[in-house]
Write an enzyme that holds these catalytic residues in place. Structure first.
Site, PDB file in Angstrom:
ATOM      1  N   SER A 262      39.084  38.601  43.088  1.00  0.00           N
ATOM      2  CA  SER A 262      38.598  37.455  42.303  1.00  0.00           C
ATOM      3  C   SER A 262      38.499  37.866  40.840  1.00  0.00           C
ATOM      4  O   SER A 262      38.440  39.059  40.517  1.00  0.00           O
ATOM      5  CB  SER A 262      37.207  37.052  42.789  1.00  0.00           C
ATOM      6  N   ASP A 263      38.481  36.900  39.967  1.00  0.00           N
ATOM      7  CA  ASP A 263      38.133  37.236  38.584  1.00  0.00           C
ATOM      8  C   ASP A 263      36.637  37.520  38.552  1.00  0.00           C
ATOM      9  O   ASP A 263      35.917  37.281  39.529  1.00  0.00           O
ATOM     10  CB  ASP A 263      38.520  36.087  37.635  1.00  0.00           C
TER      11      ASP A 263
END
Ligand code: GLC
Length: 735
Positions: A262-263
């Site tokens: 994920s960011d």
């Protein structure tokens, strides 16, 4: 290790240990004496998790990574080494032009070399993964992160994505010179509404698949080891919770069975999006969408165990994620050699070595785009030059994402010009601040300690005018503050900052030739300097920026850069891009004075400078666009040839561009789309024939029924020096 050994290791891990592998935190915490002050406080996680998590971000250096790895393994339950990941966007220590500039070279060999160089410096510094390439297609110059992208064209972005992945990853990680690429931000983050950071993205599936997804797929097809999910929603679902995007398209259609990360805190932000009631729900949605690593948020470690114990998710989902992470570690041989390629001695030889600086100098020159030149450039070495402006002698040429670079290594424009000119021929003055005040951009926090600029405006202006009065001509180095772009750097007004416009206007009163050099991370509204005698777009050019730009200014290098993102007349024209649809009332010059056409009443439809635009010190003319036949079928191809002639006074390199328009489709088709380009070097007076092959697969698109295929009918071919200035001919696809 063999895969069976990895599976055996997995089988011995407790549920807590497996879940800990899915967490990534900043490596900074391990470097502190009492490392638990960081994650334990920030993420409210236990020491046991800290010593068993899977990866860390932005710990750089052979010594540092070895120290952290050693300390971590001393306490780790299963001696599974950490992965070290970092934002290596335009180089590690040898910094190259920002991607939006580098892409203007249209030189995939050069682009790949910069990635190879970044990988070489990163590998000996103990890195395994870079969060690059960023291939978000961009059309809105208000968005600060356009500087990280390669621009508005899908075809070029695909070429760029492949070149970067191949450059970073090479043939094998055993080389000790390669790192894994992580393509981002999946998906379509560049379409944030109004260019406002972290804003909503909303588009049809057709536009998503036609324009935005191909570059990520190009990275995956090039063997990219990781994909990073974006902050934004895609069709209303946050990317990190988006099963259609991640499981159906990325893993299903594209066959990507490697690590998805994920960011930063994007899994936690599913709650803020209002798509999860709480973090436990966010954890469930993300793991079910097959996000493997939770970057910089405690959602997975705090909730996955409970979700499994209550039967909401299967432990198999965790096992799959852990195995993908173990397989990536295994590709680096970390189980056998936990320090990997980290090597203090090699670091000293490789970092910022002459070869790397030479490449950075070449890249800085090739990223430059000559936007205007009224016979003023190149400069002679006998004229008295006043080098003025806040970028005349400024080391902040690296761009905001060069977080591991060191501004002190930068060659400024003044240094480079002093190497060329005798003292009596060069006067330098700062002339103005970059921005009036830095408060609203200062919020970047401690990573960039900004010295407040207390210079007196009148004094600066006076010094500039005095320097200019003694000179034959003026080189004016203007631009954005490097913190006016990048993440969190959206601007509602994309003009050159006011203090610098005032400086330009004052200098203009002297009636001397002025060449404006631009140091910026986005297309700008250049109205204020449109009467300059020359305009050279330099971007944030990197460590060797001063040398590369001076090479162009003095004609050692003939500029050949071509814009990959359109420059609008004004902010109000944004988003503006070349490959737009025709509309039902396409603008025609002959109808300029009619009211009811697709146009503005106060500005042109076309941008000030279009995609593919860039001048040279010489001129190139295009003749005789010929096709060997004007009917195409699925089995063969058409050979198009064009003659390009260097009709000017300098040898130079031209990027010959091929565009195609599908005249009629079951869905509306763009006025033209880039389908090929070739770089050609021509000596003055030289002429060459350039050939392109036109194949049926180049004509495929998402039809009205969303099938990806070509449709028979008329097509136009455009070949030229930019997306607006082309010669044209026609052919027909028969079936
Ligand atoms: C940031 C950025 C992403 C970067 C990551 C790690 O928020 O969106 O591009 O790679 O966090 O720094």
């Amino acid at each position: 290790m063999e895969k069976t050994q990895l599976e055996e290791l997995l089988s011995k891990m407790s549920l807590e240990d497996k879940i800990a592998q899915l967490l990534q935190i900043s490596g900074g915490y391990y470097e502190e004496d009492d490392m638990l002050t960081g994650p334990a406080n920030l993420y409210s996680i236990t020491e046991k998790v800290v010593y068993n998590l899977g990866s860390v971000i932005n710990t750089i250096g052979a010594r540092q990574t070895k120290s952290v790895q050693k300390r971590y393994l001393e306490h780790s339950n299963h001696k599974i080494p950490l992965l070290f990941m970092a934002d290596i966007i335009n180089g590690l220590k040898t910094i190259f032009p920002i991607p939006l500039g580098l892409a203007c070279s249209f030189d995939m060999v050069l682009i790949k070399k910069t990635a190879e160089t970044a990988a070489r410096e990163a590998a000996v510094s103990g890195q395994h993964v870079t969060f690059s390439p960023m291939v978000d297609l961009v059309r809105d110059a208000r968005w600060g992160r356009v500087l990280e992208s390669s621009g508005e064209d899908t075809f070029l972005n695909c070429q760029y994505a492949s070149a970067m992945v191949e450059g970073y990853q090479g043939e094998s990680f055993d080389s000790g010179e390669n790192i894994a690429a992580c393509v981002k931000h999946f998906a379509a983050y560049g379409a944030a509404v109004a260019g406002r950071e972290y804003n909503t993205v909303d588009m049809s599936e057709r536009v998503l698949r036609e324009d935005y997804l191909p570059a990520y797929k190009a990275a995956v097809d090039a063997g990219c080891e990781m994909v990073m999910t974006s902050f934004n929603v895609v069709d209303g679902i946050p990317a990190s919770a988006n099963k259609k995007l991640l499981k159906d398209i990325l893993r299903g259609e594209w066959g990507f069975d490697k690590v998805i990360i994920s960011d930063a805190s994007a899994i936690q932000e599913i709650v803020a999006h209002g798509v999860a009631e709480d973090e436990k729900e966010a954890a469930r949605l993300a793991i079910e969408a097959s996000v493997d690593i939770d970057m910089m948020s405690p959602v997975y470690v705090n909730h996955l165990k409970e979700l499994i114990e209550e039967g909401s998710i299967s432990e198999q989902a965790i096992d799959k994620a852990v195995l993908r992470i173990l397989e990536l570690k295994n590709k680096f041989g970390l189980f056998e050699h936990p320090f990997g390629a980290a090597d203090e001695e090699k670091e000293k030889q490789v970092i910022l070595c002459k070869e790397h600086r030479t490449l950075a100098r070449e890249a800085a020159a090739k990223a430059c785009v000559l936007l205007k030149n009224e016979g003023f450039l190149p400069l002679g070495e006998t004229k008295k030059i006043a080098l003025i402006g806040p970028y005349a002698d400024n080391k902040d040429l690296l761009g905001i994402w060069a977080v591991h670079g060191n501004r002190e290594d930068t060659v400024t424009l003044k240094t480079a010009m002093e190497e060329r000119l005798p003292k009596e021929l060069l006067k330098t003055a700062k002339g103005s601040k970059i921005v009036e005040d830095t408060k609203r951009i200062q919020s970047f926090g401690s990573i960039f300690e900004l010295e407040e600029d207390y210079s007196d405006k009148e004094v600066l202006q006076k010094e500039a005018m005095e320097a200019a009065k003694e000179a034959d001509c003026i080189v004016l180095a203007l631009g954005e503050h490097f913190l006016q772009g990048g993440e969190g750097g959206s601007r509602g007004d994309i003009t050159i900052p006011e203090p610098q416009i005032q400086l330009y206007r004052s200098l203009k009163t002297l009636g001397k030739p002025i060449a404006v050099l631009l140091f910026n991370g986005r297309p700008l509204d250049l109205s204020a300097i449109e009467d300059a005698d020359a305009v050279l777009e330099c971007w944030f050019p990197g460590t060797e920026g001063g040398h590369g730009i001076a090479d162009v200014l003095f004609g050692t290098v003939n500029p050949s850069g071509k814009l990959t993102m359109s420059f609008p007349y004004c902010t109000g024209q944004v988003p503006v891009y070349y490959n737009e649809l025709k509309t039902g009332r396409p603008y025609k010059k002959e109808f300029e004075n009619t009211r009811f056409g697709s146009k503005y009443t106060d500005i042109p439809n076309e941008p000030r400078y279009p995609f593919g635009y860039g001048l040279s010190y010489t001129t190139f003319t295009y003749h005789n666009l010929q096709l060997d036949k004007n009917q195409l079928n699925k089995r063969d191809c058409i050979h198009a040839t064009v003659e390009v002639e260097n009709t000017g006074a300098y040898d130079g390199e031209e990027t010959v561009q091929l565009y195609i328009q599908d005249c009629v489709g079951s869905a509306a088709r763009p006025v033209k789309e880039l389908k090929g380009f070739q770089k050609v070097f021509l000596k003055k007076g030289e002429k060459k024939q350039i050939a392109f092959e036109i194949k049926e697969e180049m004509l495929r698109f998402y039809t009205a029924s969303m099938e990806y295929k070509s449709e028979k009918g008329r097509f136009l071919i455009f070949v030229g020096t930019n997306s607006s200035d082309c010669i044209m001919c026609e052919f027909e696809l028969k079936e």
